[in-house]
Design a protein around this motif. Structure first.
Motif, PDB file in Angstrom:
ATOM      1  N   MET A  43       0.816  -1.215   0.000  1.00  0.00           N
ATOM      2  CA  MET A  43       0.000   0.000   0.000  1.00  0.00           C
ATOM      3  C   MET A  43       0.854   1.271   0.000  1.00  0.00           C
ATOM      4  SD  MET A  43      -3.322  -0.835   2.389  1.00  0.00           S
ATOM      5  CE  MET A  43      -4.241   0.533   1.650  1.00  0.00           C
ATOM      6  N   ILE A  44       2.086   1.177   0.532  1.00  0.00           N
ATOM      7  CA  ILE A  44       3.004   2.318   0.505  1.00  0.00           C
ATOM      8  C   ILE A  44       4.304   1.833  -0.130  1.00  0.00           C
ATOM      9  CG2 ILE A  44       4.214   4.067   1.873  1.00  0.00           C
ATOM     10  CD1 ILE A  44       1.999   3.881   3.907  1.00  0.00           C
ATOM     11  N   PRO A  45       4.388   1.872  -1.451  1.00  0.00           N
ATOM     12  CA  PRO A  45       5.543   1.307  -2.154  1.00  0.00           C
ATOM     13  C   PRO A  45       6.781   2.195  -2.154  1.00  0.00           C
ATOM     14  CG  PRO A  45       3.957   2.160  -3.724  1.00  0.00           C
ATOM     15  CD  PRO A  45       3.322   2.299  -2.371  1.00  0.00           C
ATOM     16  N   ASP A  46       6.601   3.511  -2.055  1.00  0.00           N
ATOM     17  CA  ASP A  46       7.729   4.442  -2.155  1.00  0.00           C
ATOM     18  C   ASP A  46       7.632   5.500  -1.064  1.00  0.00           C
ATOM     19  OD1 ASP A  46       8.961   3.392  -4.644  1.00  0.00           O
ATOM     20  OD2 ASP A  46       7.059   4.018  -5.527  1.00  0.00           O
ATOM     21  N   LEU A  47       8.023   5.141   0.136  1.00  0.00           N
ATOM     22  CA  LEU A  47       7.952   6.086   1.247  1.00  0.00           C
ATOM     23  C   LEU A  47       8.967   7.210   1.088  1.00  0.00           C
ATOM     24  CD1 LEU A  47       7.002   6.959   4.081  1.00  0.00           C
ATOM     25  CD2 LEU A  47       8.713   5.393   5.034  1.00  0.00           C
ATOM     26  N   ILE A  48      10.201   6.865   0.741  1.00  0.00           N
ATOM     27  CA  ILE A  48      11.295   7.833   0.679  1.00  0.00           C
ATOM     28  C   ILE A  48      11.661   8.099  -0.772  1.00  0.00           C
ATOM     29  CG2 ILE A  48      13.663   8.303   1.410  1.00  0.00           C
ATOM     30  CD1 ILE A  48      13.213   6.264   3.682  1.00  0.00           C
ATOM     31  N   ASP A  49      11.822   9.381  -1.122  1.00  0.00           N
ATOM     32  CA  ASP A  49      12.136   9.731  -2.508  1.00  0.00           C
ATOM     33  C   ASP A  49      13.629   9.756  -2.793  1.00  0.00           C
ATOM     34  OD1 ASP A  49      12.545  11.890  -0.870  1.00  0.00           O
ATOM     35  OD2 ASP A  49      11.636  13.372  -2.203  1.00  0.00           O
ATOM     36  N   GLN A  50      14.447  10.082  -1.781  1.00  0.00           N
ATOM     37  CA  GLN A  50      15.891  10.128  -1.983  1.00  0.00           C
ATOM     38  C   GLN A  50      16.617  10.000  -0.652  1.00  0.00           C
ATOM     39  OE1 GLN A  50      16.998  13.936  -3.624  1.00  0.00           O
ATOM     40  NE2 GLN A  50      15.941  15.100  -2.050  1.00  0.00           N
ATOM     41  N   LEU A  51      17.876   9.565  -0.724  1.00  0.00           N
ATOM     42  CA  LEU A  51      18.722   9.427   0.459  1.00  0.00           C
ATOM     43  C   LEU A  51      19.971  10.277   0.288  1.00  0.00           C
ATOM     44  CD1 LEU A  51      18.565   5.555   1.048  1.00  0.00           C
ATOM     45  CD2 LEU A  51      17.378   7.323   2.357  1.00  0.00           C
ATOM     46  N   ASP A  52      20.279  11.079   1.296  1.00  0.00           N
ATOM     47  CA  ASP A  52      21.489  11.896   1.277  1.00  0.00           C
ATOM     48  C   ASP A  52      22.666  11.038   1.746  1.00  0.00           C
ATOM     49  OD1 ASP A  52      23.583  13.817   2.196  1.00  0.00           O
ATOM     50  OD2 ASP A  52      22.049  15.296   1.681  1.00  0.00           O
ATOM     51  N   PRO A  53      23.798  11.079   1.041  1.00  0.00           N
ATOM     52  CA  PRO A  53      24.967  10.286   1.460  1.00  0.00           C
ATOM     53  C   PRO A  53      25.463  10.623   2.865  1.00  0.00           C
ATOM     54  CG  PRO A  53      25.245  11.100  -0.776  1.00  0.00           C
ATOM     55  CD  PRO A  53      24.045  11.799  -0.217  1.00  0.00           C
ATOM     56  N   ASP A  54      25.118  11.828   3.368  1.00  0.00           N
ATOM     57  CA  ASP A  54      25.570  12.247   4.691  1.00  0.00           C
ATOM     58  C   ASP A  54      24.618  11.843   5.813  1.00  0.00           C
ATOM     59  OD1 ASP A  54      27.939  13.434   3.838  1.00  0.00           O
ATOM     60  OD2 ASP A  54      26.942  15.323   3.360  1.00  0.00           O
ATOM     61  N   LEU A  55      23.648  11.007   5.511  1.00  0.00           N
ATOM     62  CA  LEU A  55      22.741  10.537   6.551  1.00  0.00           C
ATOM     63  C   LEU A  55      23.486   9.676   7.572  1.00  0.00           C
ATOM     64  CD1 LEU A  55      19.585   9.558   4.463  1.00  0.00           C
ATOM     65  CD2 LEU A  55      19.655  11.281   6.273  1.00  0.00           C
ATOM     66  N   VAL A  56      23.111   9.840   8.830  1.00  0.00           N
ATOM     67  CA  VAL A  56      23.633   8.999   9.900  1.00  0.00           C
ATOM     68  C   VAL A  56      22.752   7.766  10.068  1.00  0.00           C
ATOM     69  CG1 VAL A  56      23.991   8.862  12.401  1.00  0.00           C
ATOM     70  CG2 VAL A  56      24.748  10.886  11.136  1.00  0.00           C
ATOM     71  N   ALA A  57      21.428   7.990   9.998  1.00  0.00           N
ATOM     72  CA  ALA A  57      20.491   6.886  10.186  1.00  0.00           C
ATOM     73  C   ALA A  57      19.127   7.261   9.633  1.00  0.00           C
ATOM     74  CB  ALA A  57      20.373   6.525  11.666  1.00  0.00           C
ATOM     75  N   VAL A  58      18.346   6.240   9.320  1.00  0.00           N
ATOM     76  CA  VAL A  58      16.945   6.397   8.936  1.00  0.00           C
ATOM     77  C   VAL A  58      16.132   5.477   9.835  1.00  0.00           C
ATOM     78  CG1 VAL A  58      15.221   6.120   7.127  1.00  0.00           C
ATOM     79  CG2 VAL A  58      17.501   6.968   6.548  1.00  0.00           C
ATOM     80  N   LEU A  59      15.179   6.065  10.565  1.00  0.00           N
ATOM     81  CA  LEU A  59      14.327   5.318  11.486  1.00  0.00           C
ATOM     82  C   LEU A  59      12.926   5.255  10.886  1.00  0.00           C
ATOM     83  CD1 LEU A  59      16.714   6.640  13.104  1.00  0.00           C
ATOM     84  CD2 LEU A  59      15.230   6.623  15.090  1.00  0.00           C
ATOM     85  N   VAL A  60      12.378   4.060  10.747  1.00  0.00           N
ATOM     86  CA  VAL A  60      11.109   3.894  10.034  1.00  0.00           C
ATOM     87  C   VAL A  60      10.126   3.051  10.837  1.00  0.00           C
ATOM     88  CG1 VAL A  60       9.996   3.070   7.924  1.00  0.00           C
ATOM     89  CG2 VAL A  60      12.296   4.050   7.809  1.00  0.00           C
ATOM     90  N   ASN A  61       8.874   3.496  10.845  1.00  0.00           N
ATOM     91  CA  ASN A  61       7.770   2.676  11.354  1.00  0.00           C
ATOM     92  C   ASN A  61       6.829   2.369  10.207  1.00  0.00           C
ATOM     93  OD1 ASN A  61       4.640   2.927  12.237  1.00  0.00           O
ATOM     94  ND2 ASN A  61       5.790   1.710  13.714  1.00  0.00           N
ATOM     95  N   ALA A  62       6.327   1.143  10.164  1.00  0.00           N
ATOM     96  CA  ALA A  62       5.338   0.737   9.166  1.00  0.00           C
ATOM     97  C   ALA A  62       4.171   0.066   9.882  1.00  0.00           C
ATOM     98  CB  ALA A  62       5.958  -0.214   8.148  1.00  0.00           C
ATOM     99  N   LEU A  63       2.963   0.418   9.479  1.00  0.00           N
ATOM    100  CA  LEU A  63       1.746  -0.066  10.127  1.00  0.00           C
ATOM    101  C   LEU A  63       0.760  -0.530   9.061  1.00  0.00           C
ATOM    102  CD1 LEU A  63      -0.194  -0.223  12.653  1.00  0.00           C
ATOM    103  CD2 LEU A  63      -0.770   2.159  12.158  1.00  0.00           C
TER     104      LEU A  63
END
Length: 396
Positions: free
Chosen positions: A175-195
């Motif tokens: 139902m949610i196929p594309d949550l994030i559009d892009q990722l920055d190389p300088d990211l430390v972390a990505v925290l995600v919840n899915a329901l």
């Protein structure tokens, strides 16, 4: 509570919800029995309502506003686990987190059990940069209280984005196929919840009763929509300015509350009042639109306006999370919902993006002088087997 939804439309007069031409609804479960869970749920619901107010104020007359308090709260609470000082204080205040919220979240997740006829799944994931070292306590609490899976990735690798989105898509049954559009190389972390939620009505609508009816928008426009109809005994409530029904799903653990405001009033004005009111059994005739909706929003500005300011600044203190100085750069929230004669299918996902600042966060040097009675244990490091142990009261 799982989901708030609000139509920004103008309605006409109604006899017993004959035609729902403007509505707000909430999908929720009965209040948990444990006081700690109740306190956490109330705070989560209050936070969700506050976000909804902010979004509705900025929405256009034909914009649907759909949010999941549970998903937003889960992802941001996961980030709050790693916050310290003012950063944590502001996050806890905006999220309306009670004392002991870490354990309360864990207990609430256990209490949200699906019955026969209902599918409910909740998942949390953390993806950290390869050069990021998560604190042991943060990792332990994230895994124990949130059931989070933690994985090390290269955010510069083009395969990382589809991998994270693929996980979200799997957890939300596509139902949610594309949550994030892009990722920055300088990211430390990505925290995600899915329901994800799927439930059949306890009393289904007859497909033969569905017909095309007029839906009246807030700007005066009219459009034909597919309207379901049912004449039955309903859990019903009404006060001056609104009326509402509560539609249970199989198993009676979850229900959908539909709130219809009176002429000239907006759904949001009636939603809060209806949720505090008791429902009584009453015969009636209900017309309810079939739905197939999706909504996406960036929450950073909304959260800042609500008072969560330092978390989005380079001076943010997330030193309890990892060894990198980091701040929240984006909070992405998406919701999808389908509703028909058989029941409801809904999904939500929230991503908290942690960006690194220019310097590393090192643990301060400790000082330990063993100048009073102390304990000792000589153990095997691999097995943990203790060969000798004791208390030294007098080393002289």
């Amino acid at each position: 509570m799982i989901c708030f939804f609000c139509f920004q439309n103008k309605n006409r007069e109604y006899p017993m919800l004959k035609y729902v031409s403007c509505l707000a609804f909430v999908l929720f479960m009965a209040s948990p029995a444990c006081a700690q869970e109740v306190s956490f749920s109330q705070g989560m619901n209050g936070f969700g309502e506050n976000v909804l107010v902010q979004l509705v104020e900025k929405a256009g007359p034909r914009d649907n506003v759909l949010v999941s308090p549970y998903s937003m709260s889960s992802a941001l609470s996961l980030a709050a686990l790693g916050a310290r000082g003012t950063t944590r204080e502001e996050m806890e205040k905006v999220l309306e987190l009670p004392d002991g919220w870490n354990a309360a979240h864990q207990n609430l997740a256990k209490a949200l059990k699906a019955d026969e006829g209902v599918t409910l799944s909740m998942a949390n994931g953390i993806w950290g940069a390869q050069d990021t070292k998560f604190r042991r306590m943060f990792r332990r609490q994230a895994e124990r209280s949130f059931g989070a899976k933690i994985e090390s990735v290269d955010f510069a690798d083009p395969e990382t984005l589809p991998m994270i989105n693929g996980w979200v898509s799997k957890e939300t049954r596509g139902m949610i196929p594309d949550l994030i559009d892009q990722l920055d190389p300088d990211l430390v972390a990505v925290l995600v919840n899915a329901l994800y939620f799927k439930g059949d009505w306890k009393d289904a609508f007859d497909v033969k009763g569905t017909s095309d009816e007029d839906f009246h928008f807030a700007d005066g426009g009219v459009q034909k929509i597919s309207m379901m109809h049912r004449r039955d005994d309903f859990a019903y409530a009404a006060e001056e300015g609104w009326q509402a029904v509560a539609l249970p799903y199989i198993g009676d653990a979850f229900e959908l509350v539909v709130v219809l405001p009176a002429e000239g009033k907006l759904p949001l004005e009636s939603l809060g009042a209806a949720l505090k009111t008791g429902f009584d059994k009453r015969k009636g005739y209900l017309g309810l639109p079939k739905l197939d909706l999706s909504s996406g929003v960036e929450l950073a500005k909304v959260l800042e306006d609500m008072g969560m300011k330092q978390a989005f600044l380079p001076v943010a203190d997330f030193s309890a999370m990892c060894d990198r100085a980091a701040f929240i750069s984006r909070v992405i929230h998406k919701v999808a919902m389908k509703m028909d004669e058989k029941g409801t299918e809904a999904a939500a996902a929230t991503a908290v993006m942690m960006m690194k600042t220019a310097f590393m966060v090192e643990d301060p040097p400790f000082r330990m002088v063993v100048d009073r009675p102390y304990g000792i244990a000589l153990r095997h490091r691999t097995s943990g087997a203790i060969l000798f142990m004791g208390v030294v009261a007098n080393p002289a």
